[in-house]
Structure formats: structure tokens, C-alpha cells
Motif scaffolding. Sequence first.
Motif, short mmCIF file in Angstrom:
data_model
loop_
_atom_site.label_atom_id
_atom_site.label_comp_id
_atom_site.label_asym_id
_atom_site.label_seq_id
_atom_site.Cartn_x
_atom_site.Cartn_y
_atom_site.Cartn_z
N THR A 69 19.72 4.00 50.09
CA THR A 69 18.38 4.20 49.41
C THR A 69 18.72 4.83 48.20
N TYR A 70 19.90 5.20 47.80
CA TYR A 70 20.26 6.02 46.52
C TYR A 70 21.62 5.28 45.95
N VAL A 71 21.76 5.39 44.51
CA VAL A 71 22.79 4.90 43.80
C VAL A 71 23.47 6.12 43.08
N ILE A 72 24.82 6.25 43.47
CA ILE A 72 25.74 7.32 42.85
C ILE A 72 26.44 6.81 41.72
N SER A 73 26.19 7.55 40.73
CA SER A 73 26.94 7.28 39.24
C SER A 73 27.88 8.28 38.92
N THR A 74 29.05 8.07 38.77
CA THR A 74 29.72 9.43 38.59
C THR A 74 30.77 8.94 37.28
N LYS A 75 31.69 9.90 36.89
CA LYS A 75 32.31 9.57 35.81
C LYS A 75 33.94 10.15 35.92
N VAL A 76 34.63 9.59 35.01
CA VAL A 76 35.93 9.94 34.87
C VAL A 76 36.70 9.98 33.56
N TYR A 77 37.41 11.06 33.39
CA TYR A 77 38.04 11.18 31.97
C TYR A 77 38.35 12.26 31.59
N THR A 83 44.28 19.23 35.65
CA THR A 83 44.75 17.92 35.30
C THR A 83 44.81 17.47 33.96
N SER A 84 45.38 16.50 33.54
CA SER A 84 45.66 16.03 32.21
C SER A 84 44.52 15.27 31.63
N GLY A 85 43.69 14.70 32.55
CA GLY A 85 42.52 13.91 32.24
C GLY A 85 43.14 12.60 31.79
N GLY A 86 42.03 11.85 31.22
CA GLY A 86 42.46 10.41 30.59
C GLY A 86 41.73 9.42 31.57
N LEU A 87 42.37 8.38 31.23
CA LEU A 87 42.17 6.97 32.10
C LEU A 87 43.26 6.19 32.50
N SER A 88 44.51 7.00 32.82
CA SER A 88 45.55 6.40 33.43
C SER A 88 45.31 5.83 34.78
N ARG A 89 45.97 5.05 35.48
CA ARG A 89 45.76 4.68 36.71
C ARG A 89 46.07 5.74 37.74
N LYS A 90 47.09 6.67 37.46
CA LYS A 90 47.25 7.97 38.17
C LYS A 90 45.96 8.86 38.18
N HIS A 91 45.60 9.18 37.08
CA HIS A 91 44.31 10.09 36.91
C HIS A 91 43.04 9.46 37.72
N VAL A 92 42.76 8.22 37.37
CA VAL A 92 41.50 7.52 37.84
C VAL A 92 41.64 7.55 39.33
N HIS A 114 34.12 8.14 30.96
CA HIS A 114 33.37 8.97 30.42
C HIS A 114 33.56 9.01 28.80
N ARG A 115 34.94 8.49 28.46
CA ARG A 115 35.19 8.47 27.22
C ARG A 115 36.17 7.29 26.95
N PHE A 116 36.52 7.07 25.69
CA PHE A 116 37.56 5.85 25.63
C PHE A 116 39.02 6.50 25.36
N ASP A 117 39.98 6.14 26.20
CA ASP A 117 41.32 6.75 26.14
C ASP A 117 42.35 5.96 25.29
N PRO A 118 42.44 6.37 23.85
CA PRO A 118 43.54 5.66 23.21
C PRO A 118 44.80 5.78 23.69
N ALA A 119 45.29 6.85 24.24
CA ALA A 119 46.57 6.99 24.89
C ALA A 119 46.91 6.06 26.04
N VAL A 120 46.17 5.51 26.57
CA VAL A 120 46.42 4.78 27.69
C VAL A 120 46.10 2.99 27.57
N PRO A 121 47.02 2.19 27.92
CA PRO A 121 46.70 0.79 27.37
C PRO A 121 45.30 0.30 28.29
N LEU A 122 44.51 -0.30 27.65
CA LEU A 122 43.14 -0.58 28.28
C LEU A 122 43.67 -1.79 29.18
#
Length: 319
Positions: A69-77, A83-92, A114-122
Motif C-alpha cells: 500500500t505504500y511506495v518507498i523512495s530512497t537515495k544513494v550518493y 564511506t566514500s560515497g558516490g555511484l560506484s557499483r561497490k557503493h551502490v 542523489h547527485r551525478f558522479d563524474p568520478a564513476v563511468p556512467l
Amino acid sequence: MRYRRLGSLSVSEVGLGTWLNASSDRQAEVDAVVATALEQGVNLFDTADSYGEAQECLSAALRGVDRDTYVISTKVYFPYSGTSGGLSRKHVLASVRRSLSQLGVDHIDLLTAHRFDPAVPLAETIGVFAELVRAGTIRHYGVSEWTAPQIEQACRLADELGVPRPVSNQPQYNVVWRVPEGEVLPACQRNGLGVVAFWPLAQGILTNKYRPGRPPPTGTRAAGEVGQQTMSALLLDEVLDRVELFARLAARRDLTPAQLAIAWVLNRPGVTAAVVGATRPEQLRDNAAASGVRLDPATLELIDKLFAGLVHDDVTATG
């Protein structure tokens, strides 16, 4: 409450954000607000791995509620717990494991970069999101505060890889912050991304609780250190003078200023939902009543004239 489509999801026009409720010592407050949200038909709950204890607090407040009955929206970055953060496979992957545990669920409906990560290949980022979709760990993924070129690139790459595209973008958007209108909203519409707007009330400025020439009331967001940092660009007498007129305009249409501000966002092309923050049940009841309000062209024109010269619309500010 009205509902709109976001990918395969049906989400309430007004969603509840948890940035303001990120501490276990406020669990009773969270419980009351979440219970009110459910009573009002709100089914979209927006949180993040970097919002302190918000995910655990939300999980506790939703305990016993049917997961369907509910929708969960969460974020990563952003980094957390060293942790170092970012959008690498390991961190995600690490972030998703943590979020599932803290939320007490077996899947996430919408995972947002949560944001774009220029340090990780898209390709690495899109690849891990697609992997999570295939596994059923997440149903959809989206982005937040990405530029139009970044959104376009992500959609092209997803097509080239033969994997699902992002279904949403979450930008800051309200009557005085219209930066997304220049390039981001058109890019979302071209590529089929729904827009889930945050800060539709400009962090409370558009509720008319702040008055020109006076310090912020004790206990309000603007009175705190974080609010002073994030609200300074708009917490100006010239803006607050116009907000008082905005409140009068709302009253003439039998709306509160918060309802008019949220309705304005929901009346914009391409917008799916507006995410609000609330610390008291009465705030959420007021906000939820904006769902379904349709504004006529004359009202929209009056709002444009009212804030003329004060609107932030520089497209170079996105990113």
C-alpha cells in the motif's frame, strides 16, 4: 488524494519527505506524521541513506502497514558512516543492502541517484541499477538534481545497453526557484521521466511563517544552522514582502499559502508529485489538501507577476 503514474508505480501527488525526521529521539513525532500521511492517502515516502536515522524511523512508523500500500523512495550518493560515497557499483550495492535493512523491506520501489558522479563511468552506474532491477531488489531508479545533458546521456546509454531507463528526476522546484524550467524539465518530458519536486514550499518560506524585518520564529527551520545555510538566498525581505501578497492571493481562492504553492508545482507540465516535509500532523493535513487543486490561467499569471524579478531561473545553477 489524487495519484499519478511513475513508471509502474501509482504515487500520491503529495509525498512525505523524511529529511526533517531523521532522529530516533523524535520517533513519536514521526509516527504521528506518518499515520496522518496514510490517513490522507499519501503513499509516497521519500528518504535517503544519508538522512541520519530517517530510514529506521520511517520503518518503525510503517510497521504493520501492508507493504503493497505504500511506495518507498530512497537515495544513494552521499557518504555515510565513513564511506566514500558516490555511484560506484561497490557503493551502490552496499548502500542498497544497508537501506533494505534499515527500512525493513525486501525491495525498494524507487532508488534515486542523489547527485551525478563524474568520478564513476556512467555505464557502471546504469549497469548496477539495471542489475538491481533485474534482481527485483529495486523496481525503478531515478536521478536527482542532474543536468539536462546528464539526463539525456543516461537515457541514451540505457538504450544502448538494452536496460531500463531512469523513470524520474527529483529537482528543487517551486514558485521562486524555477531553474529546472530552462533545460531540465524539457529533457525529462522528452525522455519520459516523471518529475518529483522537492522543496515545493521553498523550505517553508512560501507558508508565510517568516515576516520581513523580523528574525525567524524560534523552532522554525530558518532559525537553525542548517536552515540559515540553505535558505539564505530566499529569506530576504523583498521575497517575504511578496510572500505576504501570495498568502492574500491564496486566501481569496480559499487556500492556504502552502496549498497554493504545492498546487502551483502540481499544475506544472511534467510534474508527477511534490514531496513535502512535515513535523506536525496538521502541517501534513494542510499540505495534502493541495492534491487535486487546479489553478486557472489567470491565477498562474498573477503568481508570475507577483514574483517577477525575484525568481531564480539561471539554468547554469543546476547540477
